[in-house]
Scaffold this motif. Sequence first.
Motif, short mmCIF file in Angstrom:
data_model
loop_
_atom_site.label_atom_id
_atom_site.label_comp_id
_atom_site.label_asym_id
_atom_site.label_seq_id
_atom_site.Cartn_x
_atom_site.Cartn_y
_atom_site.Cartn_z
N VAL A 205 6.20 5.94 12.10
CA VAL A 205 7.49 5.63 11.49
C VAL A 205 8.18 4.56 12.33
N GLN A 206 8.93 3.70 11.66
CA GLN A 206 9.66 2.64 12.36
C GLN A 206 11.05 3.14 12.74
N THR A 207 11.43 2.95 14.00
CA THR A 207 12.72 3.42 14.47
C THR A 207 13.82 2.41 14.15
N THR A 208 15.07 2.77 14.47
CA THR A 208 16.20 1.89 14.21
C THR A 208 16.14 0.61 15.04
N THR A 209 15.36 0.63 16.13
CA THR A 209 15.22 -0.57 16.96
C THR A 209 14.07 -1.46 16.51
N GLY A 210 13.33 -1.00 15.51
CA GLY A 210 12.19 -1.77 15.03
C GLY A 210 10.86 -1.36 15.63
N THR A 211 10.90 -0.47 16.62
CA THR A 211 9.69 0.02 17.26
C THR A 211 8.98 1.03 16.36
N TRP A 212 7.64 0.99 16.38
CA TRP A 212 6.86 1.98 15.65
C TRP A 212 6.44 3.10 16.60
N ILE A 213 6.59 4.35 16.16
CA ILE A 213 6.16 5.49 16.96
C ILE A 213 5.25 6.37 16.11
N SER A 214 4.35 7.08 16.77
CA SER A 214 3.44 7.98 16.07
C SER A 214 4.21 9.17 15.51
N LEU A 215 3.83 9.60 14.33
CA LEU A 215 4.49 10.76 13.71
C LEU A 215 3.53 11.37 12.68
N GLU A 216 3.04 12.57 13.00
CA GLU A 216 2.17 13.29 12.08
C GLU A 216 2.96 14.42 11.44
N ALA A 217 2.99 14.44 10.13
CA ALA A 217 3.81 15.43 9.43
C ALA A 217 3.03 16.11 8.31
N ASP A 218 3.39 17.37 8.06
CA ASP A 218 2.81 18.15 6.97
C ASP A 218 3.77 18.24 5.79
N SER A 219 5.05 17.95 6.05
CA SER A 219 6.07 18.10 5.02
C SER A 219 7.11 17.01 5.15
N LEU A 220 7.63 16.55 4.02
CA LEU A 220 8.72 15.58 3.98
C LEU A 220 9.96 16.26 3.42
N CYS A 221 11.11 16.00 4.04
CA CYS A 221 12.35 16.64 3.61
C CYS A 221 13.25 15.67 2.86
N LEU A 222 13.85 16.17 1.79
CA LEU A 222 14.93 15.49 1.09
C LEU A 222 16.16 16.38 1.18
N HIS A 223 17.30 15.82 1.54
CA HIS A 223 18.52 16.63 1.63
C HIS A 223 19.15 16.80 0.26
N GLY A 224 19.31 18.04 -0.15
CA GLY A 224 19.87 18.33 -1.46
C GLY A 224 21.32 17.94 -1.63
N ASP A 225 22.07 17.79 -0.52
CA ASP A 225 23.48 17.44 -0.62
C ASP A 225 23.68 15.92 -0.73
N ASN A 226 22.60 15.16 -0.67
CA ASN A 226 22.67 13.71 -0.88
C ASN A 226 22.97 13.46 -2.35
N GLU A 227 24.00 12.65 -2.65
CA GLU A 227 24.40 12.45 -4.04
C GLU A 227 23.32 11.78 -4.88
N LYS A 228 22.37 11.09 -4.23
CA LYS A 228 21.29 10.45 -4.95
C LYS A 228 19.96 11.17 -4.76
N ALA A 229 20.03 12.43 -4.37
CA ALA A 229 18.81 13.18 -4.05
C ALA A 229 17.87 13.29 -5.25
N VAL A 230 18.41 13.56 -6.42
CA VAL A 230 17.56 13.73 -7.61
C VAL A 230 16.87 12.42 -7.97
N GLU A 231 17.62 11.32 -7.98
CA GLU A 231 17.04 10.02 -8.28
C GLU A 231 15.93 9.67 -7.28
N LEU A 232 16.20 9.94 -6.01
CA LEU A 232 15.22 9.63 -4.97
C LEU A 232 13.97 10.48 -5.14
#
Length: 252
Positions: A205-232
């Motif tokens: 994943v790319q960080t806010t500074t532009g650096t890439w770091i390793s990240l292994e994930a089994d699940s991706l989260c979407l926040h339900g309280d985001n007003e555009k969550a359904v569209e996303l």
Amino acid sequence: MQIDVNCDLGESYGIYRIGSDEAMMPLVSSVNIACGFHGGDADTMAETVEKALKHGKAIGAHPGYPDLQGFGRRHMAMTPSEVINVMIYQIGALDGFIRAAGGQLHHVKPHGALYNKGAIDPALADAIASAIKKLNPQLFLYGLAGSELCKAGQRQGLKVVREAFVDRTYQEDGTLTPRQQEKALIHDADQALQQALSIIEKKAVQTTTGTWISLEADSLCLHGDNEKAVELAQYLRKKFSEKNITIKAPFC
């Protein structure tokens, strides 16, 4: 390729509505239901459990600090035993609603400040993992990929699901950018998609500074309280299908 997509739901309280739970249910594979301490109440918990079972979703408890006013996003100084007890209290309550509806609890994912602090504090992470193990060592623990929380779960023999976020940005140490900082949230659907694909395909994943770091994930989260969550969620699901990426909860 396969990935779990989870969403925090059931966070409405009384007459106050948060999120679009009914619309999100068909779009994700697992749900994390608030347990009354940061959001949610008895009626909301029961209703959300019923919806999740109707849609065949893996159901998780989403316990947080006892902080309704701050939505569980403020850190609280609590002893390990206090953390264990508030965890058991909340998980047990949701588990009761799930059992009453004929379902089974699948996982636990801490909420907000409890989650973020547990990601970097080994003692707090151990308390969180201990509570889950005391209740049911067969439950999955969802924690920030590479965090102390995942390490604590592994030490205690829990089944750990490494989680990453598509609507939040990352710091170089692998933690999430604090919400009060600029560029903490991702609102653009294409940016969120690119972050999701880089996590799935490149394990980075790319960080806010532009650096890439390793990240292994089994699940991706979407926040339900985001007003555009359904569209996303709709957009991600469509693009994942085009790339033959299956959305499925762990071992479900």
